[in-house]
Design an enzyme around this catalytic site. Structure first.
Site, PDB file in Angstrom:
ATOM      1  CG  HIS A  25     150.722 -79.466  -5.520  1.00 40.23           C
ATOM      2  ND1 HIS A  25     151.942 -78.962  -5.899  1.00 40.23           N
ATOM      3  CD2 HIS A  25     149.876 -78.411  -5.481  1.00 40.23           C
ATOM      4  CE1 HIS A  25     151.835 -77.648  -6.064  1.00 40.23           C
ATOM      5  NE2 HIS A  25     150.588 -77.299  -5.816  1.00 40.23           N
ATOM      6  CD  GLU A  58     148.706 -76.088  -9.628  1.00 40.50           C
ATOM      7  OE1 GLU A  58     147.692 -75.563  -9.167  1.00 40.50           O
ATOM      8  OE2 GLU A  58     149.615 -76.492  -8.925  1.00 40.50           O
ATOM      9  N   GLY A  66     149.319 -69.591 -10.994  1.00 41.31           N
ATOM     10  CA  GLY A  66     149.382 -68.182 -11.397  1.00 41.31           C
ATOM     11  C   GLY A  66     148.064 -67.433 -11.302  1.00 41.31           C
TER      12      GLY A  66
HETATM   13  O1  G3P Z   1     148.455 -75.522  -5.188  1.00 41.25           O
HETATM   14  C1  G3P Z   1     148.206 -74.565  -6.146  1.00 41.25           C
HETATM   15  C2  G3P Z   1     149.470 -73.882  -6.431  1.00 41.25           C
HETATM   16  O2  G3P Z   1     150.456 -74.750  -6.924  1.00 41.25           O
HETATM   17  C3  G3P Z   1     149.365 -72.669  -7.251  1.00 41.25           C
HETATM   18  O3  G3P Z   1     150.367 -71.841  -6.771  1.00 41.25           O
HETATM   19  O4  G3P Z   1     151.408 -69.726  -6.268  1.00 41.25           O
HETATM   20  O5  G3P Z   1     150.681 -70.243  -8.599  1.00 41.25           O
HETATM   21  O6  G3P Z   1     148.979 -69.777  -6.861  1.00 41.25           O
HETATM   22  P1  G3P Z   1     150.358 -70.318  -7.148  1.00 41.25           P
END
Ligand code: G3P
Length: 218
Positions: free
Chosen positions: A89, A137, A172
């Site tokens: 991550h 991501e 996001g």
């Molecule tokens: O682990 C997934 C995360 O990093 C996404 O975070 O708050 O953008 O949904 P968010």
């Protein structure tokens, strides 16, 4: 499928995580969409005991049991009840060699893996190491107002054709449209945190997102 990333949010720690995940369990049963929490290592045993749901860790280290002070051992995660773990991550990044070693070590102890990749280049390499899932991501979009699927739709489509594993999209992701768009682009699921954990009504938000799997063709 939805990977619900709990990070270290207060709303997803200790007693609160049980409340949050009881709700997630209900939404999963109601919609038929698998919702897999990626929990803090300190909460895994309790989640498993109290809710009897599939639960993953947010990180693990490529070590066997022994002298590894402060590390997270796959053996111990397995004993605690975890079924899998996230690797790399953006908020707990590791180098490429470590990604490979960790996938292998997780397999040795019977844990599934999801490796997060920020680039297509990395995902092309990771796919050869055979994790169970690959997530795409971009770190700069995490917890923001612009979603990965809106910003990188073309790359998501490209990546879905290249990798051998199911593709999960994160960063996001906050609306049912994001889920539908991800599925139409060839993704199999989403990984998300803030949109649910920080929502005024987490259950309604999770239900909205889960229903995106039902209606994505429309
Ligand atoms: O682990 C997934 C995360 O990093 C996404 O975070 O708050 O953008 O949904 P968010």
């Amino acid at each position: 499928m939805i990977f619900l990333s709990l990070k270290t949010y207060k709303e997803a720690s200790g007693e609160a995580v049980i409340k949050l995940l009881s709700m997630a369990k209900q939404v999963s049963e109601e919609t038929g969409v698998p919702i897999i929490p990626c929990a803090q290592a300190t909460d895994i045993y309790r989640i498993k005991q109290e809710l009897k749901i599939e639960v993953w860790a947010q990180h693990l280290d490529p070590i066997d049991p022994g002298r590894n002070f402060g590390w997270i051992s796959p053996y111990s995660l397995k004993l605690a009840g975890a079924e899998g773990a996230v690797i790399n991550h953006a908020e707990h990044a590791v180098d490429k060699d470590t990604i490979k070693q960790t996938i292998d070590m997780a397999k040795k102890y019977g844990l599934k893996t999801l490796v997060i990749c920020e680039t297509i280049k990395l995902a092309k390499q990771v796919t050869l190491w055979q994790p169970d899932y690959i997530a795409y991501e971009r770190a700069d979009l995490i917890a923001g107002t612009i979603s990965m699927i809106d910003e990188e739709e073309a790359s998501v489509k490209q990546l879905a054709q290249i990798i051998k594993q199911p593709l999960i999209v994160g960063a996001g992701i906050s609306t049912q449209d994001h889920v539908k768009k991800t599925l139409r682009a060839g993704g199999q699921g989403v990984i998300l945190a803030s949109a649910v954990v920080k929502a005024d009504n987490p259950k309604a938000k999770l239900r909205e997102l889960a229903n995106g799997f039902k209606y994505h063709a429309g």
